[in-house]
Design a protein around this motif. Structure first.
Motif, PDB file in Angstrom:
ATOM      1  N   ARG A 148       0.868  -1.188   0.000  1.00 54.62           N
ATOM      2  CA  ARG A 148       0.000   0.000   0.000  1.00 54.62           C
ATOM      3  C   ARG A 148       0.898   1.229   0.000  1.00 54.62           C
ATOM      4  N   ASP A 150       0.781   5.260   0.074  1.00 55.67           N
ATOM      5  CA  ASP A 150      -0.063   6.415   0.380  1.00 55.67           C
ATOM      6  C   ASP A 150       0.563   7.688  -0.175  1.00 55.67           C
ATOM      7  N   ASN A 156      -5.993  12.083  -0.504  1.00 59.70           N
ATOM      8  CA  ASN A 156      -5.345  11.093   0.369  1.00 59.70           C
ATOM      9  C   ASN A 156      -5.324   9.727  -0.312  1.00 59.70           C
ATOM     10  N   SER A 157      -4.889   9.714  -1.545  1.00 58.55           N
ATOM     11  CA  SER A 157      -4.944   8.509  -2.372  1.00 58.55           C
ATOM     12  C   SER A 157      -4.014   7.424  -1.847  1.00 58.55           C
ATOM     13  N   SER A 158      -4.429   6.183  -2.097  1.00 59.26           N
ATOM     14  CA  SER A 158      -3.621   5.011  -1.766  1.00 59.26           C
ATOM     15  C   SER A 158      -3.610   4.085  -2.965  1.00 59.26           C
ATOM     16  N   TYR A 160      -2.416   0.372  -4.554  1.00 57.13           N
ATOM     17  CA  TYR A 160      -2.135  -0.993  -4.119  1.00 57.13           C
ATOM     18  C   TYR A 160      -1.396  -1.721  -5.235  1.00 57.13           C
TER      19      TYR A 160
END
Length: 244
Positions: A148, A150, A156-158, A160
């Motif tokens: 993950r 960040d 506040n995008s994450s 994967y």
């Protein structure tokens, strides 16, 4: 033991309280549906122009797949790019591993690789990188361990990234998280947030059906013949004549 009498009063009392409980859920359905409809679909879906990172494979000599490390039954090999680097994605009964297509060396998908893959999806500064042994709710559509990444952006995008293949899986932001919360309220799946045919919503569906049936029953029981008196035709008075 006192016997329960199935009278209109009995059904009316139950109907009132069941109606209150189901009425609250109806409000949640209306509220959640309205919020989901108002959110930006592109931000909710996590898609956009930056969601693709395919690069043409560079020209040159690649390692012969027959020369790759043996000792395992290979079920499939895919030649693809990892950023600007060509790699072999080798599939076997033991899992998936990456091999540099130009040197034949194994590639370890570490935090640096995850950062490079995620950075191709978002230009914002990276705030944190962590490894997940299994998918969380945000990446529930994907299986296996993953990184993950960040970002320090407005959403506040994450991002994967698969721990095995270094493939980008999905990007989530605050808009999607808001949508997902109201989606949970809408489908009443408070654990996995993915199913719409779980026992709770089935129970509410049958409760709604029961409400409809008892509602019709109480509707007809609330009328009397006097309520329909205005529909009757007025009878003409009968004139009685006396005999001469």
């Amino acid at each position: 033991m006192k016997r329960i009498r199935l009278t209109p009063l009995f059904f009316r009392r139950i109907h009132k309280w069941v109606g209150l409980i189901l009425g609250l859920q109806f409000l949640l359905w209306a509220l959640s549906g309205s919020v989901m409809a108002l959110l930006d679909k592109d931000k909710v879906g996590g898609h956009g122009a930056g969601m693709t990172h395919a690069h043409p494979l560079p020209a040159g000599d690649y390692v012969d797949v027959a020369a790759l490390r043996r000792g395992e039954a290979i079920t499939g090999i895919v030649l693809r790019d990892l950023g600007t680097r060509p790699v072999y994605e080798v599939q076997s009964a033991k899992g998936v591993r990456l091999v540099d297509a130009t040197t034949g060396a194994d590639i370890r998908v570490d935090a640096a690789v995850a950062r490079d893959v995620a950075a191709m999806m978002n230009d914002a500064p990276i705030r944190d990188v962590s490894v997940l042994p299994k998918a969380n709710l945000e990446a529930r559509d994907h299986a296996g361990a993953m990184w993950r990444v960040d970002f320090a952006d407005a959403e506040n995008s994450s991002a994967y990234v698969s721990l095995d293949t270094a493939r980008f899986l999905v990007m989530r932001g605050d808009t999607w998280r808001t949508w997902d919360f109201f989606w949970m309220l809408h489908n009443m799946d408070y654990v996995n947030r993915s199913s719409f045919n779980h026992p709770l919503i089935i129970f509410v569906a049958f409760g709604t059906l029961w409400m409809s049936g008892t509602g019709f029953y109480l509707l007809f029981k609330s009328f009397s013949r006097a309520d329909f008196r205005w529909l009757r035709r007025r009878r003409k008075p009968v004139v009685v004549r006396s005999a001469p």
